[in-house]
Design a protein around this motif. Structure first.
Motif, PDB file in Angstrom:
ATOM      1  N   GLY A 155       0.703  -1.221  -0.112  1.00 55.30           N
ATOM      2  CA  GLY A 155      -0.126   0.015  -0.062  1.00 55.30           C
ATOM      3  C   GLY A 155       0.959   1.350   0.054  1.00 55.30           C
ATOM      4  O   GLY A 155       0.346   2.423  -0.213  1.00 55.30           O
ATOM      5  N   SER A 156       2.155   1.266   0.110  1.00 56.62           N
ATOM      6  CA  SER A 156       2.901   2.308   0.622  1.00 56.62           C
ATOM      7  C   SER A 156       3.801   2.505  -1.089  1.00 56.62           C
ATOM      8  O   SER A 156       4.247   3.689  -1.243  1.00 56.62           O
ATOM      9  CB  SER A 156       4.204   1.998   1.326  1.00 56.62           C
ATOM     10  OG  SER A 156       3.509   1.941   2.810  1.00 56.62           O
ATOM     11  N   ILE A 157       3.639   1.682  -1.950  1.00 57.38           N
ATOM     12  CA  ILE A 157       4.137   1.863  -3.148  1.00 57.38           C
ATOM     13  C   ILE A 157       3.630   2.834  -4.111  1.00 57.38           C
ATOM     14  O   ILE A 157       2.328   2.727  -4.061  1.00 57.38           O
ATOM     15  CB  ILE A 157       4.349   0.412  -3.946  1.00 57.38           C
ATOM     16  CG1 ILE A 157       5.178  -0.584  -3.136  1.00 57.38           C
ATOM     17  CG2 ILE A 157       4.817   0.630  -5.472  1.00 57.38           C
ATOM     18  CD1 ILE A 157       5.215  -2.129  -3.649  1.00 57.38           C
ATOM     19  N   GLY A 158       4.188   3.436  -4.600  1.00 59.55           N
ATOM     20  CA  GLY A 158       3.820   4.679  -6.038  1.00 59.55           C
ATOM     21  C   GLY A 158       3.517   5.851  -5.319  1.00 59.55           C
ATOM     22  O   GLY A 158       3.855   6.357  -4.198  1.00 59.55           O
ATOM     23  N   ALA A 159       3.430   6.698  -6.236  1.00 56.84           N
ATOM     24  CA  ALA A 159       3.047   8.221  -5.705  1.00 56.84           C
ATOM     25  C   ALA A 159       1.976   8.445  -4.721  1.00 56.84           C
ATOM     26  O   ALA A 159       1.070   7.723  -4.546  1.00 56.84           O
ATOM     27  CB  ALA A 159       2.687   8.792  -7.193  1.00 56.84           C
ATOM     28  N   GLY A 160       2.398   9.416  -3.912  1.00 57.77           N
ATOM     29  CA  GLY A 160       1.491   9.584  -2.729  1.00 57.77           C
ATOM     30  C   GLY A 160       1.554   8.777  -1.666  1.00 57.77           C
ATOM     31  O   GLY A 160       1.116   9.204  -0.646  1.00 57.77           O
ATOM     32  N   GLY A 161       2.431   7.739  -1.617  1.00 54.89           N
ATOM     33  CA  GLY A 161       2.825   6.973  -0.526  1.00 54.89           C
ATOM     34  C   GLY A 161       1.558   6.308  -0.102  1.00 54.89           C
ATOM     35  O   GLY A 161       0.568   5.837  -0.868  1.00 54.89           O
ATOM     36  N   THR A 162       1.250   5.989   1.208  1.00 50.94           N
ATOM     37  CA  THR A 162       0.175   4.998   1.770  1.00 50.94           C
ATOM     38  C   THR A 162      -0.924   6.137   1.903  1.00 50.94           C
ATOM     39  O   THR A 162      -1.112   7.017   2.432  1.00 50.94           O
ATOM     40  CB  THR A 162       0.567   4.671   3.259  1.00 50.94           C
ATOM     41  OG1 THR A 162       2.072   3.892   3.311  1.00 50.94           O
ATOM     42  CG2 THR A 162      -0.563   3.897   3.775  1.00 50.94           C
ATOM     43  N   THR A 163      -2.101   5.823   1.181  1.00 51.74           N
ATOM     44  CA  THR A 163      -3.362   6.218   1.355  1.00 51.74           C
ATOM     45  C   THR A 163      -4.481   5.296   1.738  1.00 51.74           C
ATOM     46  O   THR A 163      -4.285   4.098   1.654  1.00 51.74           O
ATOM     47  CB  THR A 163      -3.749   6.741   0.002  1.00 51.74           C
ATOM     48  OG1 THR A 163      -3.866   5.759  -1.126  1.00 51.74           O
ATOM     49  CG2 THR A 163      -2.637   7.551  -0.477  1.00 51.74           C
ATOM     50  N   PRO A 164      -5.444   5.738   2.320  1.00 50.76           N
ATOM     51  CA  PRO A 164      -6.559   4.714   2.802  1.00 50.76           C
ATOM     52  C   PRO A 164      -7.098   3.671   1.318  1.00 50.76           C
ATOM     53  O   PRO A 164      -7.249   2.561   1.680  1.00 50.76           O
ATOM     54  CB  PRO A 164      -7.664   5.591   3.325  1.00 50.76           C
ATOM     55  CG  PRO A 164      -6.998   6.824   3.416  1.00 50.76           C
ATOM     56  CD  PRO A 164      -6.052   6.845   2.603  1.00 50.76           C
ATOM     57  N   ILE A 165      -7.130   4.143   0.346  1.00 48.62           N
ATOM     58  CA  ILE A 165      -8.001   3.471  -0.777  1.00 48.62           C
ATOM     59  C   ILE A 165      -6.867   2.614  -1.008  1.00 48.62           C
ATOM     60  O   ILE A 165      -6.981   1.384  -1.412  1.00 48.62           O
ATOM     61  CB  ILE A 165      -8.203   4.394  -2.006  1.00 48.62           C
ATOM     62  CG1 ILE A 165      -9.387   5.172  -1.728  1.00 48.62           C
ATOM     63  CG2 ILE A 165      -8.385   3.429  -3.210  1.00 48.62           C
ATOM     64  CD1 ILE A 165     -10.657   4.401  -1.251  1.00 48.62           C
TER      65      ILE A 165
END
Length: 351
Positions: A155-165
């Motif tokens: 869930g932490s991978i990618g742009a924006g880091g960890t998000t609820p969705i």
């Protein structure tokens, strides 16, 4: 300065007063007693209030009942006790996960934690012949911890880091994959399918005093740690930077609270299988009526979780007569609309 710091470390501003919270706690306690009475009274054979009282009285005295009503009541006591402690533990676990991630969708079921615990236990039973409650508990904790770390990483991978969705999607995908693995392990073993069936869904019908005694210390310690973390979790709700300025060790408190949440979930899974949605529903409902103060949210969630699971087990026994519908199915049926409502909110952001 001291006054300002102490004020900041209290809960986020809320209009809910202490008197109202005490009233909510008393109402919750009364509702829990009612739900316990209903659990003891209803099942394959409904019994009267008098028979419930007789059965409980004889159980406390250590007497063996001869009347069918008292026998039925005594047979329901262990599963009712397990439903109380399991529901409380799952709700506490969900509240902790939501607090440390500031994620309104965090829940042992949504994030796949209890499914990971169930997979570890099923694997231990099927491949290594593990059959002790202590072995179940150890395997469940290992499986739950590995799954929690994996889901958070994905869930932490990618742009924006960890998000609820992103966390919810990672958890849903992981849950689906792990559930498939559980089915793959169980389906070829038809001779033990009934033995293991509740590892796929979750049920308190196999409750025993021996297994509860094994997990009770973990549940008590996990609950105590959760309550002791309440003030620090209130500070986390103000943001990491402000929490650090208030003297809170953000990383340490998140780690401690996460371990407590995983341990609570793992202990329940070890004795009842994966029961979902309790940790998602209850903290949200409690937050709406009592506010976000973790010092009240955590104990009230424990009471609410106990009520929910006891009633779910009772409903499953009534609607499934002469058999029963597993409590995990009932909580999923109730929790799915709650999940949809949360996911459709126009502003799905941190708590």
């Amino acid at each position: 300065m001291t006054t300002a710091v102490s004020t900041a470390r209290r809960a986020p501003t809320t209009s809910v007063g202490a008197r109202r919270r005490v009233a909510i706690l008393l109402v919750g306690a009364a509702a829990l007693l009612v739900s316990i009475a209903l659990s003891l009274a209803f099942g394959s054979r409904p019994v009267s209030i008098g028979e419930v009282v007789d059965g409980i009285t004889m159980w406390f005295r250590g007497e063996t009942p001869t009347e069918i009503g008292a026998i039925a009541v005594q047979s329901r006591i262990p599963r009712t006790v397990l439903a109380v402690i399991a529901g409380a533990a799952l709700a506490l676990s969900g509240a902790l996960m939501q607090a440390i991630t500031r994620n309104p969708l965090a829940d042992p079921g949504i994030l796949g934690v209890n499914t990971g615990a169930a997979l570890a236990v099923v694997s231990g039973i099927a491949f290594f012949g593990i059959s002790s409650a202590t072995g179940y508990l150890a395997l469940a904790f290992i499986g739950a911890a590995i799954t929690a770390i994996f889901v958070y990483f994905i869930g932490s991978i990618g742009a924006g880091g960890t998000t609820p969705i992103k966390l919810a999607l990672a958890g849903a995908a992981t849950t689906a994959a792990l559930s498939s693995l559980i089915s793959a392990i169980l389906l070829p073993r038809q001779n033990v399918m009934d033995e293991f069936r509740y590892w796929q869904i979750g049920n308190v019908g196999r409750a025993s005093w021996e297994t509860m005694a094994v997990v009770a210390p973990v549940l008590l310690i996990g609950a105590l740690v959760a309550i002791l973390c309440a003030s620090a979790l209130n500070a986390l709700a103000l943001g990491d930077d402000l929490a650090v300025g208030l003297g809170v060790h953000v990383g340490r408190i998140r780690l401690i609270a996460a371990i407590a949440g995983v341990a609570l979930c793992a202990a329940v899974t070890a004795v009842a299988g994966p029961i979902g949605f309790v940790g998602l529903m209850v903290p949200h409902i409690v937050r709406m009526v009592s506010g976000p103060d973790q010092r009240w949210l955590l104990p009230l969630s424990a009471v609410g979780g106990a009520i929910l699971l006891v009633l779910a087990d009772t409903i499953g026994r009534v609607i499934g007569f002469p058999s029963e519908v597993e409590a995990g199915i009932v909580t999923a049926f109730l929790g799915a609309p709650v999940l949809i409502v949360i996911a459709r909110r126009t502003r799905l952001k941190g708590l």
